[in-house]
Design an enzyme around this catalytic site. Structure first.
Site, PDB file in Angstrom:
ATOM      1  N   GLU A  63      -6.922   4.281   8.174  1.00  0.00           N
ATOM      2  CA  GLU A  63      -6.781   5.716   7.932  1.00  0.00           C
ATOM      3  C   GLU A  63      -8.074   6.307   7.378  1.00  0.00           C
ATOM      4  OE1 GLU A  63      -2.062   4.989   7.224  1.00  0.00           O
ATOM      5  OE2 GLU A  63      -3.351   5.347   5.494  1.00  0.00           O
ATOM      6  N   SER A  71       3.593  -2.022  10.295  1.00  0.00           N
ATOM      7  CA  SER A  71       5.050  -1.895  10.417  1.00  0.00           C
ATOM      8  C   SER A  71       5.784  -3.193  10.057  1.00  0.00           C
ATOM      9  CB  SER A  71       5.440  -1.429  11.828  1.00  0.00           C
ATOM     10  OG  SER A  71       4.900  -0.147  12.098  1.00  0.00           O
ATOM     11  N   HIS A  97      -9.404   0.630   5.128  1.00  0.00           N
ATOM     12  CA  HIS A  97      -8.141   0.892   5.814  1.00  0.00           C
ATOM     13  C   HIS A  97      -8.385   1.822   6.999  1.00  0.00           C
ATOM     14  CE1 HIS A  97      -4.052   2.217   6.630  1.00  0.00           C
ATOM     15  NE2 HIS A  97      -3.629   1.166   5.951  1.00  0.00           N
ATOM     16  N   ASN A 122       0.850  -1.185   0.000  1.00  0.00           N
ATOM     17  CA  ASN A 122       0.000   0.000   0.000  1.00  0.00           C
ATOM     18  C   ASN A 122       0.886   1.235   0.000  1.00  0.00           C
ATOM     19  OD1 ASN A 122      -1.952   1.963   0.347  1.00  0.00           O
ATOM     20  ND2 ASN A 122      -2.454   1.394   2.443  1.00  0.00           N
ATOM     21  N   GLY A 165       2.531   2.305  10.876  1.00  0.00           N
ATOM     22  CA  GLY A 165       3.406   3.454  10.727  1.00  0.00           C
ATOM     23  C   GLY A 165       4.079   3.912  12.003  1.00  0.00           C
ATOM     24  N   LYS A 205       0.004   4.270  -0.284  1.00  0.00           N
ATOM     25  CA  LYS A 205      -0.681   5.407   0.335  1.00  0.00           C
ATOM     26  C   LYS A 205      -0.486   6.663  -0.538  1.00  0.00           C
ATOM     27  CE  LYS A 205      -0.326   3.143   4.789  1.00  0.00           C
ATOM     28  NZ  LYS A 205      -0.236   3.300   6.264  1.00  0.00           N
ATOM     29  N   GLU A 233      -4.926  -5.338  10.602  1.00  0.00           N
ATOM     30  CA  GLU A 233      -3.947  -4.283  10.840  1.00  0.00           C
ATOM     31  C   GLU A 233      -4.272  -3.570  12.149  1.00  0.00           C
ATOM     32  OE1 GLU A 233      -2.091  -2.642   6.881  1.00  0.00           O
ATOM     33  OE2 GLU A 233      -4.115  -1.871   7.127  1.00  0.00           O
TER      34      GLU A 233
END
Length: 249
Positions: free
Chosen positions: A96, A212, A94, A10, A172, A12, A166
């Site tokens: 985010e 990560s 996701h 991904n 991240g 992003k 996730e």
């Protein structure tokens, strides 16, 4: 048949034409494990560029798709438009988008149904926050997120879904769930699939880990029985992504 290992990248909101072309060229020239399915998700603007540059062993995914076929939805992308570019995958849900853009479970479920009904495969992202993890709510959260989707798609349509677990606290941040933590949640997801959908769906659905993931931890994670691959963020932009793809070699 054993589940095929799956590694997604991904990107992003990272990269421009030159840098993304370089990433794809590196993948094209690399010796990738032929038993691993590889799919990368570039920014929407560069989907066509990446699809044209990538060879046939690299799948290409959108990072998102809308739940309506067309219309006055400024800034959104439809299933038909993705298919027109020969894009066969999309990420949905996701964290985010769930956290920053406030996409709830029902919206994620509608988008999943729309994508699959339209002929796309879906990387369905689920996961808990640090507060939910510390409150021992992880399994409740991920099964709630899955249940919304299960109410929207048929048992047969689960063959078009890869579940990406996730944990939000690991995305991240450099923090990674231990191999034991990852396996525990993946096994619980598979048990939920077995109980609430069917034993066949549980056996065949790939459950991948994201958060990560790097070349340093991928091989240990890949050894776990219910970890069927990875969804990789920042490391997918680096040459080390090849090592993650080959983590089972």
């Amino acid at each position: 048949m054993p589940r095929q290992f799956f590694v997604g990248g991904n990107f992003k909101m990272n990269g421009v034409g030159e840098s993304l072309t370089n990433i794809v060229n590196n993948l094209n020239s690399a010796e990738l494990d032929p038993n691993t399915e590889v799919v990368v998700a570039p920014p929407t603007l560069y989907l066509q560029l990446v699809r044209q540059a990538a060879n046939e062993k690299i799948g290409v995914s959108a990072q998102n798709v809308f739940d309506k076929p067309n219309g006055a939805f400024t800034g959104e992308v439809s299933v038909e438009q993705l298919k027109d570019l020969n894009i066969k995958w999309t990420l949905i849900g996701h964290s985010e988008r769930r956290v920053i853009l406030k996409e709830d479970d029902n919206f994620v479920a509608r988008k999943t149904k729309s994508a699959i009904d339209g002929g796309l495969s879906v990387i369905l992202c689920i996961g808990e926050s640090l507060e939910e993890r510390e409150a021992n709510q992880t399994i409740d959260v991920v099964t709630r997120q899955l249940r919304a989707v299960a109410q929207s798609i048929t048992k047969e349509q689960w063959s078009k879904v890869v579940i990406a677990y996730e944990p939000i606290w690991a995305i991240g941040t450099g923090k990674v769930a231990t191999t034991e933590q990852a396996q525990e949640v993946h096994a619980a997801i598979r048990e939920w699939l077995k109980t609430d959908i069917s034993p066949e769906v549980a056996e065949n659905t790939r459950i991948i880990y994201g958060g990560s993931v790097s070349e340093k931890n991928c091989r240990d994670l890949a050894k776990e029985a219910d970890v069927d691959g990875f969804l990789v963020g920042g490391a997918s932009l680096k040459p080390a992504f090849v090592e993650i793809v080959n983590s089972r070699v």
